[in-house]
Design a protein around this motif. Structure first.
Motif, mmCIF file in Angstrom:
data_model
loop_
_atom_site.group_PDB
_atom_site.id
_atom_site.type_symbol
_atom_site.label_atom_id
_atom_site.label_comp_id
_atom_site.label_asym_id
_atom_site.label_seq_id
_atom_site.Cartn_x
_atom_site.Cartn_y
_atom_site.Cartn_z
ATOM 1 N N LYS A 156 1.197 -1.157 -0.079
ATOM 2 C CA LYS A 156 -0.062 -0.230 -0.206
ATOM 3 C C LYS A 156 0.751 1.039 0.466
ATOM 4 C CE LYS A 156 -1.704 -1.501 3.858
ATOM 5 N NZ LYS A 156 -1.973 -1.613 5.044
ATOM 6 N N LEU A 157 -0.269 1.940 -0.416
ATOM 7 C CA LEU A 157 0.900 3.730 -0.190
ATOM 8 C C LEU A 157 1.658 3.760 0.544
ATOM 9 C CD1 LEU A 157 1.574 6.701 -1.935
ATOM 10 C CD2 LEU A 157 -1.136 7.000 -1.160
ATOM 11 N N GLY A 158 0.516 3.948 1.661
ATOM 12 C CA GLY A 158 0.752 4.224 3.310
ATOM 13 C C GLY A 158 0.004 2.600 4.146
ATOM 14 N N ASN A 159 -0.492 3.198 5.881
ATOM 15 C CA ASN A 159 -1.131 2.606 6.133
ATOM 16 C C ASN A 159 0.236 1.369 6.659
ATOM 17 O OD1 ASN A 159 -3.729 0.364 7.195
ATOM 18 N ND2 ASN A 159 -3.225 2.303 8.310
ATOM 19 N N HIS A 160 1.841 1.275 6.651
ATOM 20 C CA HIS A 160 2.553 0.381 6.465
ATOM 21 C C HIS A 160 2.460 -1.065 7.554
ATOM 22 C CE1 HIS A 160 4.860 2.394 3.179
ATOM 23 N NE2 HIS A 160 3.863 2.014 2.594
ATOM 24 N N SER A 161 2.165 -0.128 9.019
ATOM 25 C CA SER A 161 2.238 -1.389 9.958
ATOM 26 C C SER A 161 0.828 -2.084 9.476
ATOM 27 C CB SER A 161 2.273 -0.218 11.081
ATOM 28 O OG SER A 161 0.620 -0.077 11.234
ATOM 29 N N ASN A 162 -0.090 -1.973 9.345
ATOM 30 C CA ASN A 162 -1.454 -2.410 9.376
ATOM 31 C C ASN A 162 -1.870 -3.242 8.715
ATOM 32 O OD1 ASN A 162 -4.088 -3.566 9.843
ATOM 33 N ND2 ASN A 162 -4.330 -2.065 8.625
ATOM 34 N N ALA A 163 -2.194 -4.723 8.119
ATOM 35 C CA ALA A 163 -1.675 -5.925 6.921
ATOM 36 C C ALA A 163 -3.048 -5.724 6.369
ATOM 37 C CB ALA A 163 -1.512 -6.838 7.615
ATOM 38 N N SER A 164 -3.553 -5.787 5.342
ATOM 39 C CA SER A 164 -4.489 -5.540 4.630
ATOM 40 C C SER A 164 -3.808 -6.493 3.632
ATOM 41 C CB SER A 164 -4.340 -4.228 4.063
ATOM 42 O OG SER A 164 -5.137 -3.444 4.659
ATOM 43 N N ALA A 165 -5.740 -7.353 2.903
ATOM 44 C CA ALA A 165 -4.974 -8.998 2.405
ATOM 45 C C ALA A 165 -6.603 -9.197 1.298
ATOM 46 C CB ALA A 165 -4.806 -10.796 3.957
ATOM 47 N N GLU A 166 -5.693 -9.992 0.229
ATOM 48 C CA GLU A 166 -6.932 -10.550 -0.281
ATOM 49 C C GLU A 166 -6.922 -12.025 0.096
ATOM 50 O OE1 GLU A 166 -5.633 -10.794 -4.669
ATOM 51 O OE2 GLU A 166 -4.894 -8.175 -3.935
ATOM 52 N N ILE A 167 -8.041 -12.627 0.273
ATOM 53 C CA ILE A 167 -8.821 -13.502 0.764
ATOM 54 C C ILE A 167 -9.663 -14.235 -0.175
ATOM 55 C CG2 ILE A 167 -8.505 -12.369 3.646
ATOM 56 C CD1 ILE A 167 -10.937 -12.787 3.923
ATOM 57 N N GLU A 168 -9.481 -15.522 -0.116
ATOM 58 C CA GLU A 168 -10.657 -16.364 -0.373
ATOM 59 C C GLU A 168 -10.712 -17.031 0.659
ATOM 60 O OE1 GLU A 168 -11.227 -17.095 -3.881
ATOM 61 O OE2 GLU A 168 -9.461 -15.916 -3.993
ATOM 62 N N TYR A 169 -12.254 -17.775 0.730
ATOM 63 C CA TYR A 169 -13.395 -18.734 1.776
ATOM 64 C C TYR A 169 -13.158 -19.694 0.886
ATOM 65 C CZ TYR A 169 -14.736 -14.600 3.981
ATOM 66 O OH TYR A 169 -14.400 -13.237 4.864
ATOM 67 N N GLU A 170 -12.796 -20.662 1.482
ATOM 68 C CA GLU A 170 -13.360 -22.147 0.760
ATOM 69 C C GLU A 170 -14.025 -22.845 1.494
ATOM 70 O OE1 GLU A 170 -9.400 -23.887 0.496
ATOM 71 O OE2 GLU A 170 -8.831 -22.329 -0.803
ATOM 72 N N ASP A 171 -15.460 -23.001 1.809
ATOM 73 C CA ASP A 171 -16.652 -24.090 2.422
ATOM 74 C C ASP A 171 -16.379 -23.562 4.351
ATOM 75 O OD1 ASP A 171 -18.456 -25.202 2.831
ATOM 76 O OD2 ASP A 171 -17.184 -26.937 3.549
ATOM 77 N N ALA A 172 -16.009 -21.878 3.988
ATOM 78 C CA ALA A 172 -15.921 -21.707 5.206
ATOM 79 C C ALA A 172 -16.980 -21.462 5.952
ATOM 80 C CB ALA A 172 -15.600 -20.048 5.693
ATOM 81 N N LEU A 173 -17.058 -21.980 7.915
ATOM 82 C CA LEU A 173 -18.399 -21.731 8.616
ATOM 83 C C LEU A 173 -18.454 -20.488 8.985
ATOM 84 C CD1 LEU A 173 -20.316 -23.863 10.166
ATOM 85 C CD2 LEU A 173 -18.055 -23.722 11.526
ATOM 86 N N ALA A 174 -19.561 -19.947 9.262
ATOM 87 C CA ALA A 174 -19.759 -18.255 9.470
ATOM 88 C C ALA A 174 -21.489 -18.912 10.302
ATOM 89 C CB ALA A 174 -20.043 -17.431 8.648
ATOM 90 N N TRP A 175 -21.836 -17.893 11.320
ATOM 91 C CA TRP A 175 -23.233 -18.084 11.499
ATOM 92 C C TRP A 175 -23.895 -16.465 11.813
ATOM 93 C CZ3 TRP A 175 -18.664 -19.627 13.864
ATOM 94 C CH2 TRP A 175 -19.245 -20.990 14.388
ATOM 95 N N ARG A 176 -24.971 -16.601 10.144
ATOM 96 C CA ARG A 176 -25.865 -15.403 10.522
ATOM 97 C C ARG A 176 -26.217 -14.349 11.578
ATOM 98 N NH1 ARG A 176 -31.309 -14.578 10.256
ATOM 99 N NH2 ARG A 176 -32.251 -16.861 10.998
ATOM 100 N N VAL A 177 -25.904 -13.098 10.472
ATOM 101 C CA VAL A 177 -25.824 -12.034 11.511
ATOM 102 C C VAL A 177 -27.458 -11.004 11.596
ATOM 103 C CG1 VAL A 177 -25.178 -10.504 12.895
ATOM 104 C CG2 VAL A 177 -24.113 -12.078 12.306
ATOM 105 N N GLY A 178 -28.620 -10.734 11.472
ATOM 106 C CA GLY A 178 -29.370 -9.988 10.945
ATOM 107 C C GLY A 178 -30.077 -11.403 10.506
#
Length: 558
Positions: free
Chosen positions: A258-280
């Protein structure tokens, strides 16, 4: 014979307090959070300490590293941070800058948190991202009471418990948000990530498959994410580690450079059959998660105001010690104009940010008028303050000349960070259109806005004229049958709304010199297109004295 002697250089700026700012402290007392002033002052002194300044430097210069696999080939999807990052995160969590206010019963808790976030962000802005998202995650999570009951106490915990373990077995949690995709950006309704029911894992359990193009803080314990169900975009809570201790199907593909915000990580991610719970409710995920977006937008305004203050401090310090053409820079008329202009902009941003935080506090207590003001004021403030941050930082850097262009000055870090806050959580067009949307959907929003700015009616003719002109233009847009014409004017209207709101706050709460300079320049038109073009009759001395609060020894400090 000496060949090298250091002359005419400013001494290191350290040992100051980021909370030593009259506008900030006055807002805290005025809006009901004065009970936390001691905490704020202690945190401000810590933020300006040599130890924390060094931690900030180390975190910035040692960016996170992604480890997708261990040496045996097992997938680990872990992000490694410099120890300084963890120390900054631990301090932020222990001081309650994350979700702690949601567990506080005293009035003004969210305002105090905003003031502390503002003060602490001046030390290092990158780690503010996961802190902000953890704060904002509580509101949407409450749309699913059983999840809120389990997770909210851990999100509000003041224990920083880093590491890959099942969330409900940890002493404290960090939350992230994962929405944008390659094809959509802010248009999250076009997301292609899919979720299908997983009844064997619970009534509200789903399996998610897809990708996310920009997930900040991918090392978080849990994420609020959007995925398409049969009913439409739906919000989910997705953990990195499952209750049985196994890794969820969340794969980190790469970290963004990134241009800045170097200390923080930002990523491209993939969900592969990831388990999650509905909100709302199913199909109403955008509405569910938008409250999280609005809360992080408040932190964008706070962060931009904090960056302005940090840049101004460096500019004041340098010009106070540097001499040119027979006098200190800070004593020369044109530089005084520049510094005063920067100080006025900084105070206007701080007052607006703190007023929006106070509106949040009151809206959470059921004040519908404050809720309406917060909605439209936040959209306008996000648009304007975050845009002004970049211009302000550039001018502050120029006050240091070549000294400001080198990394050791700290200015480049501020400069690289500034544009992020205008982009994050909706760039300029999105924020400006949200202003229109708020005004069109709820007429009471406009009443709340003008009810606030007109509390200063009759105090300044330039402010009164700007409010009258804005009222006429907003009525014209509201009555237009052509949506395209309204969109074409959205940015101009958002800017003017932010300016009259800032003007009203300054007239009511700041010294006359600061308010007069703002109204003459930003509202009255006696101003150029760059900083340092305030009218000649400006009371520069009073403005600059206010921008340089006295230190413990009673002398003017940076």
């Amino acid at each position: 014979m000496a060949t090298h002697e250091v002359l005419n250089q400013a001494p290191p700026l350290t040992g100051f307090s980021t909370a030593d700012e009259p506008a900030l402290l006055e807002a805290l007392r005025r809006d009901g959070a004065g009970w936390g002033e001691t905490e704020l002052r202690e945190l401000g002194a810590r933020a300006g300490s040599p130890q924390v300044q060094e931690q900030a430097r180390q975190a910035e210069e040692s960016p996170p590293r992604l480890h997708t696999h261990d040496r045996f080939g097992h997938r680990v999807d872990e992000v490694e941070f410099h120890p300084a990052w963890h120390e900054l995160m631990r301090a932020a969590v222990e001081q309650g800058l994350h979700a702690a206010p949601w567990a506080e019963t005293r009035a003004g808790a969210h305002l105090l948190r905003a003031a502390k976030f503002y003060a602490w962000s001046q030390a290092e802005a990158g780690h503010g991202c996961p802190v902000s998202m953890t704060y904002a995650a509580v509101a949407p999570l409450r749309a699913q009471p059983e999840l809120a009951q389990a997770y909210e106490p851990l999100l509000a915990s003041r224990a920083y418990d880093y590491g890959l373990r099942p969330p409900l077995g940890k002493s404290g949690l960090i939350a992230g948000m994962s929405m944008t995709e390659k094809q959509g950006g802010s248009d999250v309704r076009t997301n292609t990530t899919r979720a299908v029911p997983a009844p064997g894992d619970g009534a509200e359990a789903y399996r998610i498959t897809g990708h996310k193009w920009f997930t900040s803080a991918p090392m978080s314990d849990v994420f609020l994410t959007l995925a398409q169900t049969a009913e439409g975009p739906t919000c989910f809570l997705l953990p990195r580690v499952l209750p049985d201790g196994t890794r969820n199907g969340l794969r980190l593909q790469r970290l963004k450079e990134k241009l800045g915000n170097h200390s923080n990580a930002s990523a491209e991610i993939e969900y592969e059959d990831a388990l999650a719970w509905r909100v709302g409710e199913p199909g109403r995920g955008v509405r569910t998660i938008v409250e999280m977006v609005n809360l992080t937008r408040l932190d964008c305004v706070l962060g931009s105001a904090a960056g302005m203050r940090a840049g101004l401090r460096l500019a004041l310090h340098h010009t106070r010690h540097r001499r040119a053409f027979g006098a200190r820079l800070a004593e020369q008329p044109l530089m005084r104009n520049v510094l005063a202009d920067l100080a006025v902009e900084s105070e206007a941003a701080t007052l607006l940010a703190m007023r929006l935080a106070a509106a949040l506090d009151r809206s959470l207590s059921g004040d519908t008028g404050e809720a309406a003001l917060r909605r439209v004021g936040l959209a306008a403030g996000k648009y304007w303050v975050c845009k002004r941050g970049s211009a302000h930082t550039a001018e502050s850097l120029e006050c240091l000349g070549g000294n400001g262009y080198v990394e050791e000055s700290g200015m480049p870090r501020l400069y690289r960070e500034a544009p992020l806050l205008s982009i994050w959580e909706g760039s300029g067009n999105v924020a400006a259109l949200d202003v229109l949307r708020a005004l069109m959907k709820d007429p009471g929003t406009l009443d709340a806005f003008f009810g606030e700015v007109e509390r200063a009616a009759g105090s300044d003719r330039r402010l009164d004229a700007a409010v009258d002109a804005l009222r006429k233009d907003l009525a014209e847009v509201a009555g237009s049958a052509d949506p395209a014409q309204a969109q074409l004017r959205a940015r101009g209207l958002a800017e003017r709304m932010a300016l009259v709101l800032q003007g009203s706050l300054l007239v009511r709460h700041s010294p006359a010199a600061v308010a007069d300079a703002f109204c003459a320049s930003r509202l009255g038109g006696d101003w150029g297109h760059a900083f340092g073009t305030l009218p000649a009759g400006t009371d520069f001395g009073t403005i600059l004295d206010r921008a340089r609060p006295a230190d413990a020894a009673g002398t003017a400090s940076a």
